[in-house]
Design a protein around this motif. Structure first.
Motif, mmCIF file in Angstrom:
data_model
loop_
_atom_site.group_PDB
_atom_site.id
_atom_site.type_symbol
_atom_site.label_atom_id
_atom_site.label_comp_id
_atom_site.label_asym_id
_atom_site.label_seq_id
_atom_site.Cartn_x
_atom_site.Cartn_y
_atom_site.Cartn_z
ATOM 1 N N ARG A 1 -5.708 -77.308 85.869
ATOM 2 C CA ARG A 1 -4.657 -78.275 86.170
ATOM 3 C C ARG A 1 -3.302 -77.620 85.916
ATOM 4 N N TYR B 1 7.472 -79.280 85.707
ATOM 5 C CA TYR B 1 6.640 -79.388 86.904
ATOM 6 C C TYR B 1 7.483 -79.565 88.161
ATOM 7 N N HIS C 1 -1.408 -79.610 93.123
ATOM 8 C CA HIS C 1 -2.759 -80.019 92.732
ATOM 9 C C HIS C 1 -3.794 -79.604 93.772
ATOM 10 N N ARG D 1 -6.133 -76.823 92.924
ATOM 11 C CA ARG D 1 -7.334 -77.193 92.163
ATOM 12 C C ARG D 1 -8.441 -77.615 93.135
ATOM 13 N N HIS D 2 -8.067 -78.363 94.175
ATOM 14 C CA HIS D 2 -9.049 -78.725 95.197
ATOM 15 C C HIS D 2 -9.578 -77.471 95.896
#
Length: 315
Positions: free
Chosen positions: A147, A226, A255, A258-259
């Motif tokens: 993450r 972020y 993100h 991460r997928h």
């Protein structure tokens, strides 16, 4: 039990104070206050707890949806409301939590609901064209599935070059405060691919030294923000390399890396339990709900049914 004159607003404030006493993370408390101040208190705060019914809770939920609040956010607000009323039950202000009986039905899945998973060509473009300042971070994300909060909080003492393993044991919240992962499953060891080993080894000599020992610090040696990573680095990188939507906007967020990692793990044929562990999911159900469709193979299913028929008739 005597009839209570406590309102939903009273229960909200009691719940928030309890959350503060329990020393929940600042980001969690911020979200809880937002649920109360923006949604719950203005709509049903003046109602007596004893007046609250399943019908009024359902009306509250549908009112949010009708006003354009996303289904995902409505679900989060409803979780908070159930927790608020559970505390009211514990305080004996009411005998039953009526919100437990009200659920938001799952809508049928559409193409727009599917998570955007970067293609292999897009992954290669990111690896080849990422700015030098963040290339090591993005490569680590792609091959580990960590993450962004875990990457922002990663420290060099958790990178074992000899064993070729990254130990995930901390994360950075949205305020830059370091802490443990949100669940025990978040603490895990992730083996690192040769490219990650090589990239991090080179980055070790280039990265800014800092008191926190961060692998990916900002220019001041602190935890990176972020929003800065996304708006100043990631989004421009996607646009510059043509990784955009039909409207010419960045095709996905950070993100999605991460997928991408999850899809690569699945493509290798690794079993769901291993992937759950690597991703730090609290349960196998979470992994399958998120990525179950990627395990499906129509061609393989056809072969399985052909074998089933063959074995039956041969017998």
């Amino acid at each position: 039990m005597p009839k209570s004159d406590k309102t939903v607003s009273d229960a909200c404030q009691s719940w928030l104070k309890t959350s503060e006493r329990n020393e929940l993370e600042r980001s969690t408390l911020k979200a809880y206050r937002s649920h109360v101040n923006i949604h719950i208190d203005p709509r049903i705060g003046t109602l007596l707890l004893t007046e609250l019914t399943r019908s009024s809770v359902r009306d509250f939920m549908y009112e949010m949806l009708d006003e354009g609040v996303s289904r995902a956010h409505v679900k989060k607000v409803m979780v908070s409301l159930r927790s608020i009323l559970s505390e009211a039950v514990e305080r004996e202000w009411i005998t039953h939590n009526v919100a437990l009986d009200v659920k938001l039905r799952r809508k049928s899945r559409t193409a727009e609901d599917e998570k955007i998973i970067p293609t292999k060509d897009e992954i290669r473009l990111i690896i080849e064209n990422a700015p030098a300042s963040h290339r090591a971070m993005f490569i680590t994300a792609i091959f580990t599935g960590m993450r962004i909060s875990e990457l922002r909080g990663l420290t060099w003492d958790c990178v074992d070059f000899d064993r070729r393993v990254i130990k995930v044991s901390k994360r950075a919240d949205e305020f830059g405060a370091m802490g443990a992962p949100k669940s025990r499953a978040g603490v895990r060891d992730i083996p690192i691919a040769p490219m990650v080993q090589e990239t991090l080894s080179a980055w070790h000599s280039e990265a800014l030294e800092n008191d926190l020992g961060l692998v990916f610090p900002n220019g001041a040696g602190r935890v990176q923000n972020y929003s800065n990573i996304y708006n100043r680095i990631f989004k421009p990188m996607l646009v510059e390399n043509g990784i955009v939507s039909d409207r010419g906007e960045a095709k996905f967020g950070i993100h999605a890396l991460r997928h991408a990692a999850a899809s690569l793990f699945i493509e290798q044929g690794w079993n769901p339990k291993k992937i759950q562990t690597l991703l730090g999911h609290a349960s196998i159900t979470m992994t399958m709900d998120t990525y179950g469709h990627l395990f499906e193979s129509p061609e393989e299913d056809v072969s399985l049914f052909e074998k089933l028929e063959s074995d039956l008739l041969a017998a």
